[in-house]
Scaffold this active site. Structure first.
Site, PDB file in Angstrom:
ATOM      1  N   ARG A  43       0.864  -1.183   0.000  1.00  0.00           N
ATOM      2  CA  ARG A  43       0.000   0.000   0.000  1.00  0.00           C
ATOM      3  C   ARG A  43       0.902   1.235   0.000  1.00  0.00           C
ATOM      4  O   ARG A  43       1.209   1.790   1.044  1.00  0.00           O
ATOM      5  CB  ARG A  43      -0.934  -0.039   1.199  1.00  0.00           C
ATOM      6  N   LYS A  64     -14.358 -14.614   3.042  1.00  0.00           N
ATOM      7  CA  LYS A  64     -14.257 -13.449   2.167  1.00  0.00           C
ATOM      8  C   LYS A  64     -12.956 -13.527   1.392  1.00  0.00           C
ATOM      9  O   LYS A  64     -11.929 -13.911   1.935  1.00  0.00           O
ATOM     10  CB  LYS A  64     -14.289 -12.157   2.982  1.00  0.00           C
ATOM     11  N   HIS A 100     -11.075  -7.389  -2.386  1.00  0.00           N
ATOM     12  CA  HIS A 100     -10.739  -6.357  -1.402  1.00  0.00           C
ATOM     13  C   HIS A 100     -10.591  -4.988  -2.057  1.00  0.00           C
ATOM     14  O   HIS A 100      -9.687  -4.228  -1.737  1.00  0.00           O
ATOM     15  CB  HIS A 100      -9.494  -6.737  -0.608  1.00  0.00           C
ATOM     16  N   ARG A 143      -7.253  -3.450  -3.815  1.00  0.00           N
ATOM     17  CA  ARG A 143      -6.136  -2.794  -3.148  1.00  0.00           C
ATOM     18  C   ARG A 143      -5.271  -3.755  -2.354  1.00  0.00           C
ATOM     19  O   ARG A 143      -4.263  -3.358  -1.793  1.00  0.00           O
ATOM     20  CB  ARG A 143      -6.640  -1.674  -2.239  1.00  0.00           C
ATOM     21  N   GLY A 192     -16.448  -2.853  -6.699  1.00  0.00           N
ATOM     22  CA  GLY A 192     -16.914  -2.227  -7.930  1.00  0.00           C
ATOM     23  C   GLY A 192     -18.400  -1.945  -7.985  1.00  0.00           C
ATOM     24  O   GLY A 192     -18.906  -1.535  -9.028  1.00  0.00           O
ATOM     25  N   ARG A 242     -21.163   0.345  -7.716  1.00  0.00           N
ATOM     26  CA  ARG A 242     -21.273   1.801  -7.651  1.00  0.00           C
ATOM     27  C   ARG A 242     -22.671   2.332  -7.960  1.00  0.00           C
ATOM     28  O   ARG A 242     -22.924   3.512  -7.799  1.00  0.00           O
ATOM     29  CB  ARG A 242     -20.289   2.460  -8.624  1.00  0.00           C
TER      30      ARG A 242
END
Length: 187
Positions: A34, A97, A121, A124, A154, A156
Protein backbone atom coordinates in the site's frame (compact mmCIF):
# COMPACT_ATOMS: atom_id res chain seq x y z
CA UNK A 1 -4.62 -14.62 14.40
CA UNK A 2 -1.24 -15.36 15.92
CA UNK A 3 -2.72 -15.37 19.45
CA UNK A 4 -5.35 -18.13 19.55
CA UNK A 5 -6.55 -17.23 23.06
CA UNK A 6 -7.10 -13.60 22.08
CA UNK A 7 -8.96 -14.77 18.98
CA UNK A 8 -11.22 -16.95 21.12
CA UNK A 9 -11.95 -13.99 23.45
CA UNK A 10 -12.83 -11.80 20.46
CA UNK A 11 -15.12 -14.45 18.98
CA UNK A 12 -16.87 -14.95 22.32
CA UNK A 13 -17.32 -11.19 22.84
CA UNK A 14 -18.75 -10.85 19.35
CA UNK A 15 -21.18 -13.69 19.89
CA UNK A 16 -22.21 -12.36 23.32
CA UNK A 17 -22.84 -8.95 21.71
CA UNK A 18 -25.30 -10.49 19.27
CA UNK A 19 -23.13 -10.87 16.18
CA UNK A 20 -24.47 -13.56 13.86
CA UNK A 21 -21.46 -14.38 11.69
CA UNK A 22 -17.67 -14.45 11.45
CA UNK A 23 -16.06 -13.41 8.18
CA UNK A 24 -12.64 -14.92 7.51
CA UNK A 25 -10.37 -13.38 4.92
CA UNK A 26 -9.03 -16.34 2.99
CA UNK A 27 -6.75 -14.75 0.46
CA UNK A 28 -4.48 -12.31 2.24
CA UNK A 29 -2.16 -13.90 4.78
CA UNK A 30 0.15 -10.91 4.23
CA UNK A 31 -0.70 -7.24 3.87
CA UNK A 32 -0.73 -5.96 0.32
CA UNK A 33 1.71 -3.28 -0.79
CA UNK A 34 0.00 0.00 0.00
CA UNK A 35 2.26 2.74 -1.34
CA UNK A 36 0.02 5.59 -0.21
CA UNK A 37 0.06 4.34 3.37
CA UNK A 38 3.86 4.04 3.32
CA UNK A 39 4.33 7.43 1.66
CA UNK A 40 1.94 9.15 4.06
CA UNK A 41 3.11 7.25 7.15
CA UNK A 42 -0.43 6.02 7.79
CA UNK A 43 -1.17 5.87 11.49
CA UNK A 44 -4.48 6.02 13.34
CA UNK A 45 -4.76 9.24 15.34
CA UNK A 46 -3.47 9.30 18.93
CA UNK A 47 -6.19 8.45 21.42
CA UNK A 48 -7.83 5.90 19.13
CA UNK A 49 -7.57 2.37 20.48
CA UNK A 50 -8.90 -0.89 19.13
CA UNK A 51 -10.68 -2.31 22.18
CA UNK A 52 -12.20 -5.25 20.29
CA UNK A 53 -8.73 -6.56 19.50
CA UNK A 54 -7.33 -5.46 22.86
CA UNK A 55 -4.94 -2.78 21.57
CA UNK A 56 -4.49 0.55 23.29
CA UNK A 57 -3.72 3.78 21.50
CA UNK A 58 -0.17 3.70 22.90
CA UNK A 59 0.40 0.20 21.49
CA UNK A 60 -0.92 1.26 18.09
CA UNK A 61 1.26 4.38 18.01
CA UNK A 62 4.39 2.34 18.68
CA UNK A 63 4.12 0.19 15.56
CA UNK A 64 3.79 0.74 11.83
CA UNK A 65 0.60 -0.30 10.08
CA UNK A 66 2.47 -3.19 8.42
CA UNK A 67 4.05 -4.35 11.70
CA UNK A 68 0.69 -4.22 13.46
CA UNK A 69 -0.85 -6.38 10.75
CA UNK A 70 1.93 -8.96 10.65
CA UNK A 71 2.18 -9.32 14.44
CA UNK A 72 -1.59 -9.76 14.76
CA UNK A 73 -2.40 -12.01 11.79
CA UNK A 74 -1.07 -15.49 11.18
CA UNK A 75 0.41 -16.02 7.73
CA UNK A 76 -0.09 -19.78 8.01
CA UNK A 77 -3.85 -20.03 8.29
CA UNK A 78 -5.65 -22.90 6.59
CA UNK A 79 -9.23 -23.97 6.05
CA UNK A 80 -8.53 -27.35 7.66
CA UNK A 81 -7.30 -25.76 10.87
CA UNK A 82 -9.41 -22.61 11.23
CA UNK A 83 -12.94 -23.71 10.30
CA UNK A 84 -13.18 -26.74 12.63
CA UNK A 85 -11.61 -24.75 15.47
CA UNK A 86 -14.09 -21.89 15.03
CA UNK A 87 -16.98 -24.37 14.86
CA UNK A 88 -15.79 -25.76 18.19
CA UNK A 89 -15.99 -22.39 19.98
CA UNK A 90 -18.99 -20.63 18.40
CA UNK A 91 -22.42 -21.13 16.93
CA UNK A 92 -22.09 -18.07 14.67
CA UNK A 93 -22.17 -18.52 10.91
CA UNK A 94 -18.77 -18.78 9.24
CA UNK A 95 -18.26 -16.96 5.94
CA UNK A 96 -15.17 -16.78 3.76
CA UNK A 97 -14.26 -13.45 2.17
CA UNK A 98 -11.83 -13.17 -0.71
CA UNK A 99 -13.13 -15.99 -2.87
CA UNK A 100 -12.39 -15.59 -6.58
CA UNK A 101 -12.52 -19.16 -7.92
CA UNK A 102 -15.03 -21.97 -8.20
CA UNK A 103 -12.49 -24.21 -6.43
CA UNK A 104 -12.63 -22.00 -3.34
CA UNK A 105 -16.43 -22.14 -3.40
CA UNK A 106 -16.18 -25.94 -3.43
CA UNK A 107 -13.69 -25.84 -0.54
CA UNK A 108 -16.01 -23.59 1.48
CA UNK A 109 -18.83 -26.08 0.90
CA UNK A 110 -16.56 -28.99 1.84
CA UNK A 111 -15.72 -27.33 5.18
CA UNK A 112 -19.36 -26.49 5.93
CA UNK A 113 -19.10 -22.71 5.62
CA UNK A 114 -22.34 -20.77 5.57
CA UNK A 115 -21.42 -18.42 2.74
CA UNK A 116 -18.73 -16.78 0.66
CA UNK A 117 -18.08 -13.23 -0.41
CA UNK A 118 -16.69 -12.95 -3.90
CA UNK A 119 -14.14 -10.21 -3.21
CA UNK A 120 -10.82 -8.83 -4.33
CA UNK A 121 -10.74 -6.36 -1.40
CA UNK A 122 -11.48 -3.41 -3.65
CA UNK A 123 -8.46 -4.23 -5.81
CA UNK A 124 -6.14 -2.79 -3.15
CA UNK A 125 -4.85 -5.96 -1.47
CA UNK A 126 -3.37 -8.00 -4.31
CA UNK A 127 -2.23 -6.82 -7.74
CA UNK A 128 -3.79 -8.24 -10.87
CA UNK A 129 -6.83 -9.87 -9.30
CA UNK A 130 -9.83 -10.27 -11.58
CA UNK A 131 -12.88 -8.08 -11.20
CA UNK A 132 -15.39 -9.75 -8.91
CA UNK A 133 -18.22 -9.43 -11.42
CA UNK A 134 -16.12 -11.41 -13.93
CA UNK A 135 -15.67 -14.42 -11.62
CA UNK A 136 -19.16 -14.34 -10.10
CA UNK A 137 -20.86 -16.54 -12.75
CA UNK A 138 -18.37 -19.40 -12.33
CA UNK A 139 -18.54 -19.16 -8.53
CA UNK A 140 -22.35 -19.10 -8.52
CA UNK A 141 -22.42 -22.07 -10.90
CA UNK A 142 -20.10 -24.02 -8.58
CA UNK A 143 -22.30 -23.19 -5.59
CA UNK A 144 -25.43 -24.66 -7.21
CA UNK A 145 -27.50 -23.32 -4.32
CA UNK A 146 -25.48 -25.23 -1.69
CA UNK A 147 -23.93 -22.10 -0.17
CA UNK A 148 -24.84 -18.42 -0.03
CA UNK A 149 -23.00 -16.13 -2.46
CA UNK A 150 -22.41 -12.43 -1.79
CA UNK A 151 -20.19 -10.05 -3.77
CA UNK A 152 -18.31 -6.83 -3.20
CA UNK A 153 -15.96 -4.67 -5.21
CA UNK A 154 -16.91 -2.23 -7.93
CA UNK A 155 -20.56 -1.86 -6.89
CA UNK A 156 -21.27 1.80 -7.65
CA UNK A 157 -24.89 1.91 -8.84
CA UNK A 158 -28.21 0.15 -8.86
CA UNK A 159 -27.33 -1.18 -12.30
CA UNK A 160 -24.22 -2.85 -10.84
CA UNK A 161 -26.40 -4.46 -8.16
CA UNK A 162 -28.91 -5.68 -10.75
CA UNK A 163 -26.12 -7.25 -12.83
CA UNK A 164 -24.60 -9.01 -9.81
CA UNK A 165 -27.98 -10.39 -8.73
CA UNK A 166 -28.67 -11.57 -12.28
CA UNK A 167 -25.29 -13.34 -12.36
CA UNK A 168 -25.94 -15.30 -9.17
CA UNK A 169 -25.22 -13.13 -6.13
CA UNK A 170 -27.73 -13.10 -3.29
CA UNK A 171 -26.45 -9.78 -1.94
CA UNK A 172 -24.06 -6.96 -2.89
CA UNK A 173 -21.84 -5.23 -0.36
CA UNK A 174 -20.83 -1.62 -0.87
CA UNK A 175 -18.14 0.36 0.89
CA UNK A 176 -16.81 3.31 -1.03
CA UNK A 177 -20.15 4.86 -2.06
CA UNK A 178 -21.22 4.87 1.59
CA UNK A 179 -17.93 6.41 2.66
CA UNK A 180 -18.15 9.06 -0.05
CA UNK A 181 -21.61 9.96 1.25
CA UNK A 182 -20.34 10.26 4.81
CA UNK A 183 -17.28 12.24 3.73
CA UNK A 184 -19.21 14.91 1.84
CA UNK A 185 -20.33 16.60 5.08
CA UNK A 186 -16.78 16.57 6.41
CA UNK A 187 -15.51 18.94 3.72
Amino acid sequence: MTDREKEARIVRRAEASGCKAIFLTADSPVLGVRYNEWRNGFQPPPGLGYPMIEKTSDQIQQESHDDGFSSFNSDSHSWAREIPWLRSITKMEIWIKGVLTSEDVETAIEYGCDGVIISNHGGRQLDETPATIDVLPACAKAARGRIRIHIDGGIRSGTDIFKALALGAECCWVGRPMLWGLAIAAI
